[in-house]
Design a protein around this motif. Structure first.
Motif, mmCIF file in Angstrom:
data_model
loop_
_atom_site.group_PDB
_atom_site.id
_atom_site.type_symbol
_atom_site.label_atom_id
_atom_site.label_comp_id
_atom_site.label_asym_id
_atom_site.label_seq_id
_atom_site.Cartn_x
_atom_site.Cartn_y
_atom_site.Cartn_z
ATOM 1 N N LYS A 1 -4.226 5.588 5.517
ATOM 2 C CA LYS A 1 -3.539 4.694 4.587
ATOM 3 C C LYS A 1 -3.488 3.356 5.307
ATOM 4 O O LYS A 1 -2.783 3.185 6.296
ATOM 5 C CB LYS A 1 -2.128 5.208 4.290
ATOM 6 C CG LYS A 1 -1.366 4.383 3.269
ATOM 7 C CD LYS A 1 -1.880 4.624 1.869
ATOM 8 C CE LYS A 1 -1.040 3.885 0.837
ATOM 9 N NZ LYS A 1 -1.539 4.070 -0.526
ATOM 10 N N LYS B 1 1.041 -0.248 5.414
ATOM 11 C CA LYS B 1 2.410 0.272 5.346
ATOM 12 C C LYS B 1 3.369 -0.913 5.296
ATOM 13 O O LYS B 1 3.073 -1.973 5.849
ATOM 14 C CB LYS B 1 2.712 1.157 6.548
ATOM 15 C CG LYS B 1 1.899 2.446 6.578
ATOM 16 C CD LYS B 1 2.427 3.409 7.623
ATOM 17 C CE LYS B 1 1.739 4.755 7.518
ATOM 18 N NZ LYS B 1 2.360 5.764 8.403
ATOM 19 N N THR C 1 -2.194 10.213 7.357
ATOM 20 C CA THR C 1 -1.228 9.138 7.218
ATOM 21 C C THR C 1 -1.308 8.569 5.819
ATOM 22 O O THR C 1 -2.028 7.627 5.557
ATOM 23 C CB THR C 1 -1.452 8.056 8.287
ATOM 24 O OG1 THR C 1 -0.647 6.932 7.964
ATOM 25 C CG2 THR C 1 -2.888 7.635 8.418
ATOM 26 N N SER D 1 1.643 8.073 3.842
ATOM 27 C CA SER D 1 2.871 7.393 3.473
ATOM 28 C C SER D 1 2.700 5.888 3.587
ATOM 29 O O SER D 1 2.046 5.390 4.490
ATOM 30 C CB SER D 1 4.008 7.845 4.388
ATOM 31 O OG SER D 1 5.160 7.055 4.171
ATOM 32 N N SER D 2 3.303 5.154 2.654
ATOM 33 C CA SER D 2 3.215 3.690 2.677
ATOM 34 C C SER D 2 4.393 3.056 3.406
ATOM 35 O O SER D 2 4.407 1.853 3.620
ATOM 36 C CB SER D 2 3.163 3.150 1.239
ATOM 37 O OG SER D 2 1.980 3.549 0.605
ATOM 38 N N LYS D 3 5.392 3.841 3.788
ATOM 39 C CA LYS D 3 6.581 3.289 4.425
ATOM 40 C C LYS D 3 6.312 3.018 5.897
ATOM 41 O O LYS D 3 5.823 3.870 6.626
ATOM 42 C CB LYS D 3 7.772 4.231 4.289
ATOM 43 C CG LYS D 3 9.057 3.676 4.910
ATOM 44 C CD LYS D 3 10.238 4.564 4.631
ATOM 45 C CE LYS D 3 11.487 4.102 5.392
ATOM 46 N NZ LYS D 3 11.820 2.695 5.132
ATOM 47 N N ALA D 4 6.647 1.808 6.355
ATOM 48 C CA ALA D 4 6.482 1.436 7.754
ATOM 49 C C ALA D 4 7.798 1.647 8.492
ATOM 50 O O ALA D 4 8.856 1.231 8.029
ATOM 51 C CB ALA D 4 6.058 -0.027 7.860
#
Length: 424
Positions: free
Chosen positions: A190, A193, A392, A394-397
């Motif tokens: 991804k 993020k 990986t 998920s887009s959350k950093a």
């Protein structure tokens, strides 16, 4: 008779000039033929060596294998980034830029003729095992990497999902080399993020310039804008680069249309300009801080160089890797390929990046950390965790302002910029 003698000096001059021109032409022709003769002589030596190997080596030889080896040697003599790829290696190389591939999740290169990690990709087996940009891989499964090519190293590091590979790492500031055992996985990247790092500052991490990172970045910008972002911290640390087209598209989001993002210069000094194609009107005015380190390379350096040259962003962190040459992949008749360096990149102001890197405006070194633990007892729980989460998506950093001194410095700088803007 007087008439004939009157033109004799003129005739002498004409003959002298003609003789000089003829001599020069003959000299040049001899040089050309000499150069060709030298080249053909070298080819004769190659043919002679091939004949001797085929007819006198202690065991029968595979003609394709030794010819491939010879071409690999030629490419290796040019620079660390030019390479010959057999059909299997070429297929693997083309799959990598599509954002999904098997392996450990590290991008490697040659630095001072030593196999070196450019960057580990976030949330991959290598990242979770603590592999860092700048780590030197001196062995793969106990075998030395001395004189190995990048493509041969890639083939050794990749393998069937779930199988193990052990690399021996030499790290600066660590006394002895150490082994790191990892489980291969299918890596799905991804590329973007994001999160809000403060009430009005959007934090966006670009992991790799794979296909459509610019589209993912647009979505991330819309998301943080909707939460009130008035400024951006864009994290390019450990981003090994990727596609030039995406580097241009990402840069275009933050620059006016028709601005030079980067240009190349080839052997014939032919210049090719790559220009921005326009972006979001809001993003053209919002302050930006770029975070970089020694793992920021190639496309990351193109973006950094462009925004720094135009004064569009403040660059914080450590000096970048310094990989800014153009490789074209030329397909050969049997399905193999030649990856050949054909030009070098320059920033809009004409700065050369290759072998030099980009100096940040504010230099902040990361905190030194001890190498990861490697005994089998401590390793097993981590391997089980990797089995559960190998990708990986998920887009959350996530971030940690206590441990991450570079990000803390970037945030402090952004607050300073915002405060100065408010005073105006």
């Amino acid at each position: 008779m007087k008439f004939k003698f009157r033109f004799l000096p003129l005739l002498t001059v004409f003959l002298t000039i003609a003789l000089i021109i003829t001599s020069v032409a003959l000299f040049r022709s001899q040089n050309v033929y000499a150069a060709k003769a030298d080249k053909y002589q070298n080819l004769d030596i190659f043919t002679q060596a091939l004949y001797l190997i085929e007819n006198n080596y202690v065991e029968p030889v595979d003609d394709q294998k030794i010819i491939y080896g010879a071409i690999k040697g030629m490419a290796q003599e040019l620079d660390p980034h030019s390479a010959f790829m057999d059909p299997k290696t070429l297929t693997n190389f083309e799959v990598e830029t599509q954002g999904e591939f098997g392996g450990l999740g590290i991008t490697i290169g040659m630095k001072d003729k030593i196999l070196t990690v450019i960057a580990p990709l976030e949330d991959t087996p290598a990242f979770k095992k603590g592999i860092k940009a700048g780590d030197q891989i001196i062995k793969i499964d106990g075998k030395s990497t001395m004189d190995i090519t990048i493509d041969d190293a890639v083939n050794k590091l990749r393998g069937k999902e779930g199988t193990d590979v052990t690399i021996t790492v030499f790290r600066k500031n660590v006394e002895k080399p150490f082994d790191v055992k990892m489980k291969r996985a299918i890596i799905k990247i991804k590329s973007v993020k994001y999160t809000m790092i403060d009430k009005n500052i959007g934090y966006i991490r670009l992991i790799q310039f794979s296909n459509d990172i610019s589209g993912q970045l647009k979505d991330a910008l819309r998301a943080v804008d909707s939460q009130g972002a008035k400024a951006y911290i864009i994290d390019l640390r450990n981003n090994p680069g990727g596609l030039l087209t995406e580097a241009i598209s990402v840069s275009s989001l933050f620059l006016p249309s028709n601005e030079i993002v980067v240009y190349t210069m080839d052997r014939a000094q032919k210049r090719t300009d790559y220009k921005s194609n326009g972006g979001f009107s809001k993003e053209l005015t919002k302050p930006i801080v770029l975070l970089v380190n020694e793992g920021s390379a190639s496309a990351s350096e193109i973006l950094t160089g462009a925004l720094q040259d135009y004064g569009r962003a403040t660059v914080v962190g450590a000096k970048t890797y310094g990989k800014a040459s153009v490789q074209n992949v030329i397909h050969l008749a049997d399905g193999s390929g030649l990856k050949l360096t054909t030009a070098k990149y320059f920033t809009p102001k004409g700065r050369s990046i290759h072998g030099i890197g980009i100096e940040p405006d504010i230099k902040v070194e990361a905190k030194h950390e001890e190498p990861v633990a490697h005994d089998d007892k401590k390793e097993k729980p981590e391997e089980e965790e990797l089995d559960k989460d190998l990708t990986t998506n998920s887009s959350k950093a996530d971030f940690d302002l206590v441990k991450d001194v570079q990000l803390k410095a970037a945030l402090d700088k952004m607050k300073e910029i915002a405060g100065n803007a408010a005073k105006k």
